[in-house]
Design a protein around this motif. Sequence first.
Motif, PDB file in Angstrom:
ATOM      1  N   ALA A  47      54.045  51.876  42.211  1.00 31.89           N
ATOM      2  CA  ALA A  47      53.653  52.746  41.106  1.00 31.89           C
ATOM      3  C   ALA A  47      52.780  51.972  40.137  1.00 31.89           C
ATOM      4  CB  ALA A  47      54.899  53.278  40.400  1.00 31.89           C
ATOM      5  N   GLN A  48      51.845  52.638  39.514  1.00 33.53           N
ATOM      6  CA  GLN A  48      50.896  51.997  38.614  1.00 33.53           C
ATOM      7  C   GLN A  48      51.537  51.733  37.252  1.00 33.53           C
ATOM      8  OE1 GLN A  48      47.672  50.949  39.410  1.00 33.53           O
ATOM      9  NE2 GLN A  48      48.511  51.382  41.444  1.00 33.53           N
ATOM     10  N   ARG A  49      51.267  50.565  36.708  1.00 31.17           N
ATOM     11  CA  ARG A  49      51.770  50.209  35.392  1.00 31.17           C
ATOM     12  C   ARG A  49      50.823  50.725  34.316  1.00 31.17           C
ATOM     13  NH1 ARG A  49      52.220  43.952  35.472  1.00 31.17           N
ATOM     14  NH2 ARG A  49      52.766  44.337  33.295  1.00 31.17           N
ATOM     15  N   SER A  50      51.377  51.020  33.169  1.00 36.64           N
ATOM     16  CA  SER A  50      50.579  51.493  32.038  1.00 36.64           C
ATOM     17  C   SER A  50      49.873  50.325  31.365  1.00 36.64           C
ATOM     18  CB  SER A  50      51.478  52.192  31.027  1.00 36.64           C
ATOM     19  OG  SER A  50      52.358  51.256  30.428  1.00 36.64           O
ATOM     20  N   ASP A  51      48.899  50.654  30.525  1.00 36.29           N
ATOM     21  CA  ASP A  51      48.227  49.616  29.740  1.00 36.29           C
ATOM     22  C   ASP A  51      49.206  48.903  28.816  1.00 36.29           C
ATOM     23  OD1 ASP A  51      45.830  50.272  30.937  1.00 36.29           O
ATOM     24  OD2 ASP A  51      45.137  51.551  29.285  1.00 36.29           O
ATOM     25  N   ALA A  52      50.182  49.638  28.301  1.00 38.56           N
ATOM     26  CA  ALA A  52      51.166  49.023  27.408  1.00 38.56           C
ATOM     27  C   ALA A  52      51.982  47.967  28.147  1.00 38.56           C
ATOM     28  CB  ALA A  52      52.083  50.093  26.832  1.00 38.56           C
ATOM     29  N   SER A  53      52.367  48.254  29.372  1.00 40.83           N
ATOM     30  CA  SER A  53      53.127  47.292  30.159  1.00 40.83           C
ATOM     31  C   SER A  53      52.276  46.069  30.486  1.00 40.83           C
ATOM     32  CB  SER A  53      53.634  47.946  31.444  1.00 40.83           C
ATOM     33  OG  SER A  53      54.314  47.016  32.258  1.00 40.83           O
ATOM     34  N   ARG A  54      51.034  46.290  30.834  1.00 37.91           N
ATOM     35  CA  ARG A  54      50.145  45.160  31.132  1.00 37.91           C
ATOM     36  C   ARG A  54      49.918  44.305  29.890  1.00 37.91           C
ATOM     37  NH1 ARG A  54      47.877  45.728  36.098  1.00 37.91           N
ATOM     38  NH2 ARG A  54      48.053  47.794  37.069  1.00 37.91           N
ATOM     39  N   ALA A  55      49.820  44.942  28.742  1.00 43.25           N
ATOM     40  CA  ALA A  55      49.658  44.185  27.494  1.00 43.25           C
ATOM     41  C   ALA A  55      50.899  43.335  27.207  1.00 43.25           C
ATOM     42  CB  ALA A  55      49.385  45.139  26.336  1.00 43.25           C
ATOM     43  N   LEU A  56      52.068  43.867  27.526  1.00 41.67           N
ATOM     44  CA  LEU A  56      53.290  43.077  27.348  1.00 41.67           C
ATOM     45  C   LEU A  56      53.288  41.850  28.257  1.00 41.67           C
ATOM     46  CD1 LEU A  56      56.170  45.703  27.035  1.00 41.67           C
ATOM     47  CD2 LEU A  56      55.377  44.120  25.285  1.00 41.67           C
ATOM     48  N   SER A  57      52.805  42.001  29.474  1.00 44.69           N
ATOM     49  CA  SER A  57      52.730  40.852  30.380  1.00 44.69           C
ATOM     50  C   SER A  57      51.859  39.755  29.789  1.00 44.69           C
ATOM     51  CB  SER A  57      52.180  41.284  31.742  1.00 44.69           C
ATOM     52  OG  SER A  57      53.085  42.114  32.425  1.00 44.69           O
ATOM     53  N   VAL A  58      50.739  40.139  29.225  1.00 44.15           N
ATOM     54  CA  VAL A  58      49.845  39.156  28.591  1.00 44.15           C
ATOM     55  C   VAL A  58      50.553  38.481  27.414  1.00 44.15           C
ATOM     56  CG1 VAL A  58      47.687  38.868  27.315  1.00 44.15           C
ATOM     57  CG2 VAL A  58      47.765  40.366  29.334  1.00 44.15           C
ATOM     58  N   HIS A  59      51.231  39.284  26.598  1.00 43.01           N
ATOM     59  CA  HIS A  59      51.941  38.748  25.437  1.00 43.01           C
ATOM     60  C   HIS A  59      53.016  37.749  25.850  1.00 43.01           C
ATOM     61  CE1 HIS A  59      54.195  38.522  21.701  1.00 43.01           C
ATOM     62  NE2 HIS A  59      55.265  38.925  22.358  1.00 43.01           N
ATOM     63  N   TYR A  60      53.840  38.126  26.834  1.00 43.85           N
ATOM     64  CA  TYR A  60      54.947  37.253  27.212  1.00 43.85           C
ATOM     65  C   TYR A  60      54.456  35.987  27.914  1.00 43.85           C
ATOM     66  CZ  TYR A  60      58.040  41.077  25.925  1.00 43.85           C
ATOM     67  OH  TYR A  60      58.701  42.055  25.223  1.00 43.85           O
ATOM     68  N   GLN A  61      53.329  36.081  28.623  1.00 46.67           N
ATOM     69  CA  GLN A  61      52.759  34.866  29.202  1.00 46.67           C
ATOM     70  C   GLN A  61      52.336  33.908  28.099  1.00 46.67           C
ATOM     71  OE1 GLN A  61      52.291  34.087  32.821  1.00 46.67           O
ATOM     72  NE2 GLN A  61      52.347  32.175  31.632  1.00 46.67           N
ATOM     73  N   ARG A  62      51.762  34.446  27.026  1.00 46.86           N
ATOM     74  CA  ARG A  62      51.377  33.598  25.897  1.00 46.86           C
ATOM     75  C   ARG A  62      52.596  32.988  25.218  1.00 46.86           C
ATOM     76  NH1 ARG A  62      46.941  37.886  23.449  1.00 46.86           N
ATOM     77  NH2 ARG A  62      45.185  37.297  24.798  1.00 46.86           N
ATOM     78  N   VAL A  63      53.662  33.778  25.080  1.00 45.15           N
ATOM     79  CA  VAL A  63      54.899  33.263  24.487  1.00 45.15           C
ATOM     80  C   VAL A  63      55.443  32.112  25.331  1.00 45.15           C
ATOM     81  CG1 VAL A  63      57.301  33.798  23.953  1.00 45.15           C
ATOM     82  CG2 VAL A  63      55.510  35.410  23.326  1.00 45.15           C
ATOM     83  N   GLN A  64      55.498  32.322  26.649  1.00 43.82           N
ATOM     84  CA  GLN A  64      56.000  31.254  27.517  1.00 43.82           C
ATOM     85  C   GLN A  64      55.113  30.017  27.432  1.00 43.82           C
ATOM     86  OE1 GLN A  64      57.584  31.964  31.618  1.00 43.82           O
ATOM     87  NE2 GLN A  64      55.850  30.688  32.271  1.00 43.82           N
ATOM     88  N   ASN A  65      53.807  30.205  27.461  1.00 44.48           N
ATOM     89  CA  ASN A  65      52.898  29.067  27.380  1.00 44.48           C
ATOM     90  C   ASN A  65      53.104  28.281  26.087  1.00 44.48           C
ATOM     91  OD1 ASN A  65      51.815  29.950  29.788  1.00 44.48           O
ATOM     92  ND2 ASN A  65      49.942  30.784  28.888  1.00 44.48           N
ATOM     93  N   ASP A  66      53.313  28.997  24.990  1.00 46.81           N
ATOM     94  CA  ASP A  66      53.521  28.342  23.694  1.00 46.81           C
ATOM     95  C   ASP A  66      54.829  27.561  23.681  1.00 46.81           C
ATOM     96  OD1 ASP A  66      52.961  28.021  20.725  1.00 46.81           O
ATOM     97  OD2 ASP A  66      54.873  29.091  20.650  1.00 46.81           O
ATOM     98  N   LEU A  67      55.884  28.160  24.198  1.00 39.52           N
ATOM     99  CA  LEU A  67      57.181  27.486  24.214  1.00 39.52           C
ATOM    100  C   LEU A  67      57.129  26.225  25.080  1.00 39.52           C
ATOM    101  CD1 LEU A  67      59.511  30.606  24.531  1.00 39.52           C
ATOM    102  CD2 LEU A  67      59.285  29.131  22.527  1.00 39.52           C
ATOM    103  N   VAL A  68      56.519  26.330  26.247  1.00 40.58           N
ATOM    104  CA  VAL A  68      56.433  25.177  27.135  1.00 40.58           C
ATOM    105  C   VAL A  68      55.577  24.081  26.512  1.00 40.58           C
ATOM    106  CG1 VAL A  68      55.594  24.384  29.381  1.00 40.58           C
ATOM    107  CG2 VAL A  68      56.870  26.535  29.217  1.00 40.58           C
ATOM    108  N   ALA A  69      54.490  24.473  25.859  1.00 33.41           N
ATOM    109  CA  ALA A  69      53.615  23.491  25.212  1.00 33.41           C
ATOM    110  C   ALA A  69      54.344  22.734  24.113  1.00 33.41           C
ATOM    111  CB  ALA A  69      52.379  24.183  24.649  1.00 33.41           C
ATOM    112  N   ARG A  70      55.345  23.346  23.516  1.00 29.94           N
ATOM    113  CA  ARG A  70      56.124  22.700  22.455  1.00 29.94           C
ATOM    114  C   ARG A  70      57.353  21.974  22.996  1.00 29.94           C
ATOM    115  NH1 ARG A  70      58.267  26.344  18.679  1.00 29.94           N
ATOM    116  NH2 ARG A  70      57.713  28.246  19.770  1.00 29.94           N
ATOM    117  N   GLY A  71      57.420  21.835  24.310  1.00 24.68           N
ATOM    118  CA  GLY A  71      58.518  21.103  24.915  1.00 24.68           C
ATOM    119  C   GLY A  71      59.793  21.908  25.045  1.00 24.68           C
ATOM    120  N   LEU A  72      59.688  23.223  24.925  1.00 26.42           N
ATOM    121  CA  LEU A  72      60.852  24.086  25.031  1.00 26.42           C
ATOM    122  C   LEU A  72      60.946  24.689  26.438  1.00 26.42           C
ATOM    123  CD1 LEU A  72      60.529  25.827  21.541  1.00 26.42           C
ATOM    124  CD2 LEU A  72      61.841  23.773  22.147  1.00 26.42           C
ATOM    125  N   LEU A  73      61.928  25.556  26.646  1.00 33.84           N
ATOM    126  CA  LEU A  73      62.204  26.135  27.966  1.00 33.84           C
ATOM    127  C   LEU A  73      62.396  25.035  29.015  1.00 33.84           C
ATOM    128  CD1 LEU A  73      59.871  29.278  28.193  1.00 33.84           C
ATOM    129  CD2 LEU A  73      62.278  29.167  27.531  1.00 33.84           C
TER     130      LEU A  73
END
Length: 318
Positions: A47-73
């Motif tokens: 099933a096709q994902r909505s633009d809102a869902s795709r935007a969340l994927s982008v957001h959470y990837q940025r959150v993960q990248n930021d946390l890892v860059a700060r030595g977290l996760l």
Amino acid sequence: MSKALGLWALLSLAACDLIPQTATSPVPQARPEVAPPPPPPVVASNAQRSDASRALSVHYQRVQNDLVARGLLRTDGGGPDTAFTDTVLGRNFVRIALFDEFVATPTGLEARPTISRLRRWEQPIRFTIEHGATVPDDQRTRDANSITSYVNRLERVTGHPMSVGAANPNFHVLVLNEDDRLDYGPRLRALVPGIDETSLRAFLDVPRDTLCLVLAFSVDGSPNYSQAVALIRGEHPDLMRLACVHEELAQGLGLANDSPRARPSIFNDDEEFALLTTHDELLLQMLYDRRLQTGMTAAEAAPIARTIATELMNTGPS
């Protein structure tokens, strides 16, 4: 709510954004399950994902990248920089297993650390995994493998019987994208007959900075859990999604609270560790040690927990 039966729920929200947090709260008003839940609906995985869902994927990837860059996760489980003693372990157990971070009020959840009782499962835990229609097949396979492996680990650590895919499941792990979750009200009502509006809204009205949650139910205010539902956002990148699995399933076993002093631990709002640590395995062993009785108060459990913590620190996790 049935006039004869009441049911309360542990609500655990794992949230991280700029200010990560985890909250737990008893939530009232639901009925116990009276029949096996219906099988999951048969859904296509293309099933096709909505633009809102795709935007969340982008957001959470940025959150993960930021946390890892700060030595977290962190995924190392702790090391020489995170040493702890038996005294610390015993104290952390009391704070995490015998306190709630949030309480339910007529106007919603309120941040108020509240002493509780020892809560856990006494019956075997039968996990099932459901994916939303918009979650692709390759992600479903990764999730199923990681959740099954983790359940096996939890069973080994606690000594409590657990399985994945057994008949009549009582712990539902739902991996849903935003489009799937918003339409999941009827399914959630089928899984938890009589679920109250507070719990339902907690599942359906999830803010973006709430990464995942677990609702663990028990009948008539009993400290024995009878069923649970965990929500894992499908939009998360792999590490963050796995971190949600680790935290929510462990909290759904009875480690309901967080403590800023718990280290190395996933039961801490700082997001330093992504995955269950050696310290956390010891907490789970303590929780399911038969010397501790379900329903014990903190005053009753604390001296026993200190004894068990000392023994475990001398022998290490099983």
